[in-house]
Scaffold this motif. Structure first.
Motif, short mmCIF file in Angstrom:
data_model
loop_
_atom_site.label_atom_id
_atom_site.label_comp_id
_atom_site.label_asym_id
_atom_site.label_seq_id
_atom_site.Cartn_x
_atom_site.Cartn_y
_atom_site.Cartn_z
N ALA A 1 53.20 -6.16 63.96
CA ALA A 1 54.46 -6.04 64.70
C ALA A 1 55.29 -4.89 64.16
O ALA A 1 55.81 -4.06 64.93
CB ALA A 1 55.24 -7.35 64.60
N TYR A 2 55.41 -4.80 62.84
CA TYR A 2 56.20 -3.73 62.23
C TYR A 2 55.49 -2.38 62.34
O TYR A 2 56.14 -1.34 62.51
CB TYR A 2 56.48 -4.05 60.77
N LEU A 3 54.16 -2.38 62.25
CA LEU A 3 53.43 -1.12 62.34
C LEU A 3 53.62 -0.48 63.72
O LEU A 3 53.73 0.75 63.84
CB LEU A 3 51.95 -1.34 62.05
N ARG A 4 53.65 -1.31 64.75
CA ARG A 4 53.85 -0.79 66.10
C ARG A 4 55.17 -0.02 66.19
O ARG A 4 55.22 1.08 66.75
CB ARG A 4 53.87 -1.97 67.09
N ALA A 5 56.23 -0.59 65.60
CA ALA A 5 57.54 0.07 65.67
C ALA A 5 57.66 1.22 64.68
O ALA A 5 58.39 2.18 64.93
CB ALA A 5 58.64 -0.96 65.41
N GLY B 1 56.98 6.04 55.70
CA GLY B 1 56.48 5.55 54.42
C GLY B 1 57.21 4.30 53.96
O GLY B 1 56.60 3.36 53.42
N SER B 2 58.53 4.26 54.16
CA SER B 2 59.31 3.07 53.80
C SER B 2 58.87 1.87 54.62
O SER B 2 58.74 0.76 54.10
CB SER B 2 60.80 3.34 54.01
N ALA B 3 58.63 2.10 55.91
CA ALA B 3 58.18 1.00 56.77
C ALA B 3 56.81 0.50 56.35
O ALA B 3 56.56 -0.71 56.31
CB ALA B 3 58.15 1.47 58.23
N VAL B 4 55.92 1.41 56.02
CA VAL B 4 54.57 1.02 55.58
C VAL B 4 54.66 0.25 54.26
O VAL B 4 53.90 -0.70 54.04
CB VAL B 4 53.66 2.25 55.45
N SER B 5 55.59 0.62 53.39
CA SER B 5 55.78 -0.11 52.14
C SER B 5 56.18 -1.56 52.41
O SER B 5 55.70 -2.49 51.75
CB SER B 5 56.84 0.58 51.29
N ILE B 6 57.05 -1.75 53.40
CA ILE B 6 57.44 -3.10 53.79
C ILE B 6 56.24 -3.87 54.34
O ILE B 6 56.03 -5.04 54.00
CB ILE B 6 58.58 -3.04 54.82
N ILE B 7 55.45 -3.21 55.16
CA ILE B 7 54.25 -3.85 55.72
C ILE B 7 53.29 -4.26 54.61
O ILE B 7 52.71 -5.35 54.64
CB ILE B 7 53.57 -2.90 56.73
N GLN B 8 53.13 -3.39 53.62
CA GLN B 8 52.27 -3.71 52.48
C GLN B 8 52.78 -4.96 51.76
O GLN B 8 51.99 -5.84 51.38
CB GLN B 8 52.23 -2.54 51.52
N ASP B 9 54.09 -5.06 51.58
CA ASP B 9 54.67 -6.25 50.96
C ASP B 9 54.35 -7.50 51.78
O ASP B 9 54.00 -8.55 51.23
CB ASP B 9 56.19 -6.11 50.85
N GLU B 10 54.51 -7.39 53.10
CA GLU B 10 54.28 -8.55 53.95
C GLU B 10 52.84 -9.03 53.86
O GLU B 10 52.57 -10.24 53.81
CB GLU B 10 54.63 -8.23 55.41
N LEU C 1 58.11 -4.98 69.28
CA LEU C 1 59.13 -4.09 68.72
C LEU C 1 58.73 -2.67 69.11
O LEU C 1 57.69 -2.17 68.67
CB LEU C 1 59.19 -4.24 67.19
N ASP C 2 59.54 -2.03 69.94
CA ASP C 2 59.13 -0.77 70.57
C ASP C 2 59.91 0.45 70.11
O ASP C 2 59.80 1.51 70.73
CB ASP C 2 59.26 -0.90 72.09
N SER C 3 60.71 0.32 69.08
CA SER C 3 61.51 1.47 68.63
C SER C 3 61.89 1.29 67.17
O SER C 3 61.78 0.20 66.60
CB SER C 3 62.78 1.59 69.48
N TRP C 4 62.37 2.38 66.58
CA TRP C 4 62.87 2.32 65.20
C TRP C 4 64.10 1.42 65.12
O TRP C 4 64.29 0.68 64.16
CB TRP C 4 63.21 3.73 64.72
N HIS C 5 64.92 1.44 66.16
CA HIS C 5 66.11 0.60 66.20
C HIS C 5 65.71 -0.88 66.14
O HIS C 5 66.35 -1.67 65.43
CB HIS C 5 66.92 0.87 67.47
#
Length: 318
Positions: free
Chosen positions: A57-61, A72-81, A121-125
């Protein structure tokens, strides 16, 4: 042959309750009754499934990140999840559950996670709002488990999870504040909140008058009821939204300590249009449960992505 729950958890209900009454943690199957084992498996499955499904879900956005370092920050969060999901599944493995079957062989509709993640989730927002709203819900739930849990291995693991979820929340709030400083971007944050806020209200499940918490509270699977958790979430989220100027359908009752929901709730939701049909008024919780059980538009897509590599390897091996 897989051992039965009764074989895995030989303790009696009286023994388990005496163990807990003495202030001792449950450290393994030897301290569990069949009822305790069923309960801890259930809550661990929901937790692990929620963490796992958040990754696609997060990777899509994250693909809409405004810059590479933000991606990179978003991928770090995904790695945590994914790491948090691994903790839950690993503990389930220790409790006699076949982890491979649980993760890779279940049908998509059999996964147990909040309906909110079935809506794209379709956007950064929308991603940063998910960090601010969904991760806040996860933080409220897991903080309650961390404080109340009688299952020692999970209680200790959640000390790490709590700290990482704080980073996710900070990421979301920092970006929401930044975007709300610009009128155009603020309008997009508001649009995301309009559908995501109410979905997160649903995150905590049925209201207390419809949900019996007896065994969950007695065994220490949780410390707060669904409505108490919903209140804790609103207490964290509503003041922040007021601070950044985002309208949400909830306010604090000036005559008390509770937050009041200002729209029909529960309500009918158009998942494809991401729109609440509030003009139709409130619906019954039975109708909400029916929607939850039917899953949402992204359920099959996300689970298929997660299972694809495993199924491809099996096909090659065959």
């Amino acid at each position: 042959m897989t051992p039965s729950v009764e074989e895995l958890a030989p303790g009696s209900e009286d023994e388990v309750r005496a163990h807990l009454a003495a202030g001792k943690l449950v450290e393994g199957l030897q301290h569990m009754s069949p009822e305790y084992l069923k309960g801890i498996r259930r809550i661990l499955t929901v937790s692990a499934d929620t963490e796992l499904i958040s990754a696609p879900a997060y990777l899509r956005a994250a693909a809409h990140a405004p810059a590479l370092n933000n991606f990179g920050s978003a991928v770090s969060i995904i790695q945590d999840e994914l790491a948090h999901a691994h903790i839950g599944y690993r503990l389930l493995g220790d409790l006699g559950v076949d982890m491979s079957a649980l993760i890779y062989e279940r049908e998509p509709a059999a996964f147990k996670y909040p309906y909110a993640f079935d809506v794209a989730l379709d956007s950064w927002h929308e991603l940063v709002m998910a960090n601010a709203l969904y991760d806040q819900a996860g933080f409220v739930l897991l903080s309650d488990v961390h404080q109340s849990s009688t299952f020692g291995p999970w209680k200790r693991a959640l000390a790490k999870v709590d700290k990482e979820e704080t980073f996710h929340l900070r990421h979301g709030r920092t970006w929401v504040k930044k975007l709300c400083a610009d009128p155009v971007e603020k309008a997009r944050i508001q649009a995301a909140s309009d559908w995501m806020f109410i979905l997160t209200l649903e995150w905590f499940g049925l209201p207390d008058e419809r949900k019996r918490h007896g065994i969950q509270l007695e065994y220490g699977f949780k410390g707060l009821t669904n409505d108490e958790l919903r209140q804790a979430w609103m207490a964290a989220v509503v003041p922040f939204m007021e601070e950044v100027g985002i309208d949400v359908p909830a306010h604090r009752d000036p005559d008390g300590e509770r937050y009041v929901i200002d729209c029909p709730f529960p309500a009918r939701f158009d998942s494809e249009a991401k729109r609440w049909l509030l003009d139709e008024g409130a619906i019954t919780w039975d109708e909400v449960v029916e929607r939850w059980k039917g899953r949402g538009p992204m359920n099959v897509d996300y689970v298929t992505r997660l299972q694809r590599g495993y199924r491809s390897r099996l096909a090659v091996a065959a």
